[in-house]
Design an enzyme around this catalytic site. Structure first.
Site, short mmCIF file in Angstrom:
data_model
loop_
_atom_site.label_atom_id
_atom_site.label_comp_id
_atom_site.label_asym_id
_atom_site.label_seq_id
_atom_site.Cartn_x
_atom_site.Cartn_y
_atom_site.Cartn_z
N ASN A 1 5.85 16.77 -21.49
CA ASN A 1 4.60 16.91 -20.92
C ASN A 1 3.92 16.10 -19.92
OD1 ASN A 1 1.93 14.43 -22.02
ND2 ASN A 1 2.49 15.24 -23.82
N VAL B 1 1.83 13.62 -19.33
CA VAL B 1 1.91 12.72 -19.21
C VAL B 1 2.42 11.54 -19.24
CG1 VAL B 1 -0.12 11.13 -20.11
CG2 VAL B 1 -0.74 13.26 -19.62
N GLU B 2 3.26 12.90 -19.72
CA GLU B 2 4.45 11.15 -20.63
C GLU B 2 5.99 11.53 -19.21
OE1 GLU B 2 4.45 11.63 -25.24
OE2 GLU B 2 3.92 12.32 -25.24
N MET B 3 7.21 12.24 -19.79
CA MET B 3 7.92 11.96 -19.33
C MET B 3 7.90 13.33 -17.99
SD MET B 3 11.22 11.52 -21.60
CE MET B 3 11.36 10.66 -22.90
N ASN C 1 4.92 8.62 -16.92
CA ASN C 1 6.28 8.65 -15.80
C ASN C 1 4.83 8.51 -14.67
OD1 ASN C 1 8.58 10.22 -14.63
ND2 ASN C 1 6.98 11.39 -13.70
#
Length: 263
Positions: free
Chosen positions: A62, A64-66, A22
């Site tokens: 997460n 780093v992710e969403m 994201n």
């Protein structure tokens, strides 16, 4: 979006070594395909979640992710969309609060369980001897004779066991990996889990590169050679690699029509 990294139009992957999150950061491991994933023994490269329902809740939170801050923020976001309110109420009519984080995971998991890609290999295994060409059948025999079926077994041709990456040689010396990933050890802390990863399924393998847990392998034929050295202790010949490649291509299934234009 889950589809950002697991694009249903491109065999459930984004074809990048690792995926951008994201806020622009990148994960440590390659995003595996969601097609046929529900049949795997566990989820994630290190198997830290038991099924697709449990897995579905991780990337959303997460950082780093969403990068959603917490479950409450996710539920608030969903509850602000009238269509979601209606759909969750229909899906979970007996729940006092149909929109919950657990029901979010159950919903995504239920969808993922529909993502199957049968191929002509299935027709062959079902008894249609003409489903594969002679070259593909010869490739299957080479695949077996070389020892690949020690790990890549079962209906998914993998996905149902764990193995050390680098049984006969340090994997990073042959892949060129910049980071030495210690696999399941990162989760368990058990010395015996160092460099242990879930054996990936080979379904749709020609479409789901780049390969390995860090996406360092860009050429499938070279990946086959590396697996020969690191996992089998063998230098596969050009003829063997070519033959195995013929078989691997027979594992490519058909993407459901409704997902071909989802990018």
């Amino acid at each position: 979006s889950c589809n950002t990294c697991h694009d249903l139009a491109t065999y459930g992957v984004d074809n990048n070594p690792t995926s951008a999150g994201n806020d622009g950061g990148f994960g440590d491991r390659n995003s595996p395909t969601v097609y046929n994933a529900a049949l795997h023994i566990d989820q994630f490269w290190d198997g830290r979640e038991p099924d697709v329902e449990a897995q579905a809740g991780g990337p959303i939170l997460n950082p780093v992710e969403m990068a959603m801050p917490d479950e409450e923020a996710v539920i608030e976001r969903l509850a602000g969309v009238p269509k979601y309110v209606e759909m969750f109420a229909l899906a979970f009519p007996d729940d006092e609060e149909p929109i919950s984080y657990n029901n979010l995971k159950r919903s995504i998991g239920a969808f993922e369980r529909t993502l199957m890609t049968p191929s002509k290999f299935d027709d062959y295994m079902a008894g249609n001897n003409n489903a594969l060409t002679k070259e593909e059948k010869d490739g299957l025999q080479t695949f077996i004779d070389a020892g690949c079926t020690t790990c890549h077994i079962g209906p998914l041709v993998g996905g149902n066991m764990y193995q050390k990456f680098g049984l006969h040689a340090n994997y990073w010396e042959h892949t060129g990996s910049e980071k030495i990933d210690e696999g399941k050890f990162v989760v368990t802390g058990n010395e015996s889990d160092k460099y242990i990863f879930k054996v990936p399924s080979l379904r749709n393998i020609e479409k789901t590169g780049p390969y390995f847990h860090d996406g360092i392998g860009s050429d499938l034929a070279e990946v086959v050679r590396i697996m020969g050295v690191t996992q089998l202790g063998k230098e596969l010949t050009d003829e063997q690699v070519s033959s195995i490649m013929n078989f691997l291509k027979s594992l490519t299934g058909e993407i459901p029509e409704e997902f071909k234009a989802t990018s």
